[in-house]
Design a protein around this motif. Structure first.
Motif, PDB file in Angstrom:
ATOM      1  N   LYS A   4     -10.293   0.712   2.971  1.00  0.00           N
ATOM      2  CA  LYS A   4     -11.047  -0.097   2.017  1.00  0.00           C
ATOM      3  C   LYS A   4     -10.345  -1.449   1.882  1.00  0.00           C
ATOM      4  N   PHE A   5     -10.794  -2.417   2.675  1.00  0.00           N
ATOM      5  CA  PHE A   5     -10.210  -3.754   2.650  1.00  0.00           C
ATOM      6  C   PHE A   5     -11.211  -4.713   2.008  1.00  0.00           C
ATOM      7  N   GLY A   6     -10.742  -5.545   1.117  1.00  0.00           N
ATOM      8  CA  GLY A   6     -11.649  -6.446   0.416  1.00  0.00           C
ATOM      9  C   GLY A   6     -12.343  -7.432   1.330  1.00  0.00           C
ATOM     10  N   ASP A 129      -4.770  -9.487   5.900  1.00  0.00           N
ATOM     11  CA  ASP A 129      -5.677  -9.354   4.759  1.00  0.00           C
ATOM     12  C   ASP A 129      -6.035  -7.895   4.510  1.00  0.00           C
ATOM     13  N   ALA A 130      -5.850  -7.060   5.533  1.00  0.00           N
ATOM     14  CA  ALA A 130      -6.155  -5.632   5.415  1.00  0.00           C
ATOM     15  C   ALA A 130      -4.912  -4.833   5.040  1.00  0.00           C
ATOM     16  N   PHE A 131      -3.824  -5.042   5.775  1.00  0.00           N
ATOM     17  CA  PHE A 131      -2.582  -4.316   5.523  1.00  0.00           C
ATOM     18  C   PHE A 131      -1.446  -5.032   6.249  1.00  0.00           C
ATOM     19  N   ASP A 132      -0.226  -4.705   5.830  1.00  0.00           N
ATOM     20  CA  ASP A 132       0.975  -5.192   6.507  1.00  0.00           C
ATOM     21  C   ASP A 132       1.251  -4.251   7.675  1.00  0.00           C
ATOM     22  N   SER A 133       1.161  -4.757   8.892  1.00  0.00           N
ATOM     23  CA  SER A 133       1.304  -3.887  10.065  1.00  0.00           C
ATOM     24  C   SER A 133       2.708  -3.304  10.202  1.00  0.00           C
ATOM     25  N   HIS A 134       3.675  -3.814   9.432  1.00  0.00           N
ATOM     26  CA  HIS A 134       5.043  -3.287   9.465  1.00  0.00           C
ATOM     27  C   HIS A 134       5.327  -2.374   8.266  1.00  0.00           C
ATOM     28  N   ASP A 135       4.252  -1.908   7.600  1.00  0.00           N
ATOM     29  CA  ASP A 135       4.391  -1.138   6.362  1.00  0.00           C
ATOM     30  C   ASP A 135       3.732   0.238   6.473  1.00  0.00           C
ATOM     31  N   LEU A 136       3.475   0.690   7.714  1.00  0.00           N
ATOM     32  CA  LEU A 136       2.692   1.903   7.918  1.00  0.00           C
ATOM     33  C   LEU A 136       3.565   3.111   8.231  1.00  0.00           C
ATOM     34  N   VAL A 137       3.349   4.196   7.492  1.00  0.00           N
ATOM     35  CA  VAL A 137       4.087   5.442   7.667  1.00  0.00           C
ATOM     36  C   VAL A 137       3.108   6.534   8.074  1.00  0.00           C
ATOM     37  N   LEU A 138       3.341   7.154   9.213  1.00  0.00           N
ATOM     38  CA  LEU A 138       2.424   8.152   9.766  1.00  0.00           C
ATOM     39  C   LEU A 138       2.521   9.482   9.010  1.00  0.00           C
ATOM     40  N   PHE A 139       1.348  10.102   8.725  1.00  0.00           N
ATOM     41  CA  PHE A 139       1.393  11.433   8.114  1.00  0.00           C
ATOM     42  C   PHE A 139       0.477  12.444   8.804  1.00  0.00           C
ATOM     43  N   ARG A 140      -0.480  11.983   9.630  1.00  0.00           N
ATOM     44  CA  ARG A 140      -1.358  12.953  10.287  1.00  0.00           C
ATOM     45  C   ARG A 140      -2.031  12.307  11.498  1.00  0.00           C
ATOM     46  N   VAL A 141      -2.261  13.122  12.550  1.00  0.00           N
ATOM     47  CA  VAL A 141      -3.030  12.693  13.718  1.00  0.00           C
ATOM     48  C   VAL A 141      -4.078  13.770  13.997  1.00  0.00           C
ATOM     49  N   THR A 142      -5.344  13.366  14.095  1.00  0.00           N
ATOM     50  CA  THR A 142      -6.422  14.329  14.362  1.00  0.00           C
ATOM     51  C   THR A 142      -7.387  13.746  15.391  1.00  0.00           C
ATOM     52  N   PRO A 143      -8.018  14.604  16.192  1.00  0.00           N
ATOM     53  CA  PRO A 143      -8.978  14.122  17.194  1.00  0.00           C
ATOM     54  C   PRO A 143     -10.361  13.899  16.596  1.00  0.00           C
ATOM     55  N   ASN A 144     -11.080  12.940  17.144  1.00  0.00           N
ATOM     56  CA  ASN A 144     -12.504  12.777  16.882  1.00  0.00           C
ATOM     57  C   ASN A 144     -13.245  13.238  18.132  1.00  0.00           C
ATOM     58  N   GLY A 177       4.138   5.048  -3.833  1.00  0.00           N
ATOM     59  CA  GLY A 177       4.476   5.570  -5.146  1.00  0.00           C
ATOM     60  C   GLY A 177       3.413   5.331  -6.195  1.00  0.00           C
ATOM     61  N   ASP A 178       2.317   4.668  -5.789  1.00  0.00           N
ATOM     62  CA  ASP A 178       1.252   4.350  -6.730  1.00  0.00           C
ATOM     63  C   ASP A 178       0.233   5.484  -6.726  1.00  0.00           C
ATOM     64  N   VAL A 179       0.427   6.467  -7.600  1.00  0.00           N
ATOM     65  CA  VAL A 179      -0.418   7.660  -7.586  1.00  0.00           C
ATOM     66  C   VAL A 179      -1.842   7.353  -8.042  1.00  0.00           C
ATOM     67  N   GLY A 180      -2.028   6.232  -8.727  1.00  0.00           N
ATOM     68  CA  GLY A 180      -3.363   5.877  -9.191  1.00  0.00           C
ATOM     69  C   GLY A 180      -4.178   5.141  -8.153  1.00  0.00           C
ATOM     70  N   ASN A 181      -3.586   4.856  -7.012  1.00  0.00           N
ATOM     71  CA  ASN A 181      -4.282   4.100  -5.972  1.00  0.00           C
ATOM     72  C   ASN A 181      -4.659   5.036  -4.833  1.00  0.00           C
ATOM     73  N   ASP A 182      -5.954   5.344  -4.719  1.00  0.00           N
ATOM     74  CA  ASP A 182      -6.381   6.241  -3.645  1.00  0.00           C
ATOM     75  C   ASP A 182      -6.948   5.469  -2.458  1.00  0.00           C
ATOM     76  N   ASP A 183      -6.729   4.154  -2.440  1.00  0.00           N
ATOM     77  CA  ASP A 183      -7.249   3.314  -1.361  1.00  0.00           C
ATOM     78  C   ASP A 183      -6.136   2.804  -0.443  1.00  0.00           C
ATOM     79  N   ASN A 184      -5.010   3.519  -0.427  1.00  0.00           N
ATOM     80  CA  ASN A 184      -3.879   3.014   0.362  1.00  0.00           C
ATOM     81  C   ASN A 184      -3.744   3.691   1.717  1.00  0.00           C
ATOM     82  N   ILE A 185      -4.735   4.494   2.103  1.00  0.00           N
ATOM     83  CA  ILE A 185      -4.695   5.147   3.418  1.00  0.00           C
ATOM     84  C   ILE A 185      -5.288   4.224   4.471  1.00  0.00           C
ATOM     85  N   VAL A 186      -4.566   4.056   5.573  1.00  0.00           N
ATOM     86  CA  VAL A 186      -5.036   3.267   6.704  1.00  0.00           C
ATOM     87  C   VAL A 186      -5.228   4.214   7.886  1.00  0.00           C
TER      88      VAL A 186
END
Length: 260
Positions: A4-6, A129-144, A177-186
């Motif tokens: 969700k990028f503005g 404008d979407a995200f900092d490309s050096h700020d990404l931490v991987l948590f899951r990989v799934t196939p489409n 650490g922002d538990v109220g922000n559910d739009d931080n997944i890239v």
């Protein structure tokens, strides 16, 4: 919501040569006046919401330049009740003789905006404008999986499901650490062969930097944007490089090729 990028800053000159074609009304209530522009002397057009006071009475075919443009989520006129959104372009339209240029330096436009299954390039955009490309931490990989015309999973000659791409799902570390922000997944999509090469040895918490970013507008109830990458590089391998330097070079070449 995932991705969700503005808005994304768009480099107007990377779209191509623009000439005025006329005025159109768009939006949910057909009350937003946009300039229709022919691109590169073809029948392809772009709609741009111009600055206040833009003169819609200028002659057909007048060359214009677009500066300080953005791509945002606009309301779809035909199916607004379903909540669908469309990519809307805004910016300042000026005569070619005007000396004004983009506020952002050229190197900031380090990714491309694409459409369609063949990922047709429509211009360069700013990934920051979407995200900092050096700020990404991987948590899951799934196939489409690829689907057939009945919506079923398509299979190869050995009855194995055909994978279209892999979803690399990231948390933005600065927002973790922002538990109220559910739009931080890239979510970034990578082609199967490259994905399978990358996955060997990956684990949750790995920090990866995408290379060759491409953005497409989805505008559905799950995500506003689809993000593609040519590959992903461990952050520690990028530490000694200038941020986005390789990525900028790759995407600049892609946009230049697209313009012919």
């Amino acid at each position: 919501m995932v991705n969700k990028f503005g808005s994304l800053s768009l480099q107007g000159k990377s779209i191509g040569s623009l000439t005025f074609a006329g005025r159109n009304l768009v939006g949910a209530n057909a009350d937003v006046a946009v300039a229709m522009l022919n691109v590169n002397n073809t029948l392809n057009t772009e709609n741009v919401t111009p600055q206040a006071g833009f003169d819609f009475s200028i002659a057909f075919g007048t060359p214009l330049k677009l500066i300080d443009a953005k791509i945002i989520a606009g309301t779809a006129r035909s199916n607004q009740r379903s909540g669908a959104r469309v990519a809307t372009k805004t910016g300042t339209l000026l005569p070619m003789s005007d000396a004004k240029t983009d506020t952002l330096p050229e190197e900031e436009y380090d990714a491309v905006f694409v459409s369609g299954k063949d990922k047709t390039v429509h211009g360069r955009v700013r990934s920051a404008d979407a995200f900092d490309s050096h700020d990404l931490v991987l948590f899951r990989v799934t196939p489409n999986y690829k689907t057939d015309n009945r919506g079923e999973v398509a299979r190869d000659d050995y009855a194995e499901p055909i994978i279209s791409n892999y979803q690399f799902n990231f948390i933005q570390q600065s927002k973790s650490g922002d538990v109220g922000n559910d739009d931080n997944i890239v979510r970034i999509l990578v082609d199967p062969a490259e994905s399978e090469r990358l996955q060997a040895g990956l684990k949750p918490g790995d920090k990866l930097v995408p290379q060759g970013l491409k953005f497409a507008f989805a505008g559905n109830d799950a995500t506003d944007w689809t993000v593609y990458a040519d590959t992903l590089v461990p952050l520690d391998e990028k530490a000694t490089e200038k941020p986005a330097s390789n990525q900028n070079k790759a995407t600049t070449n892609q946009a230049d090729k697209a313009k012919g």
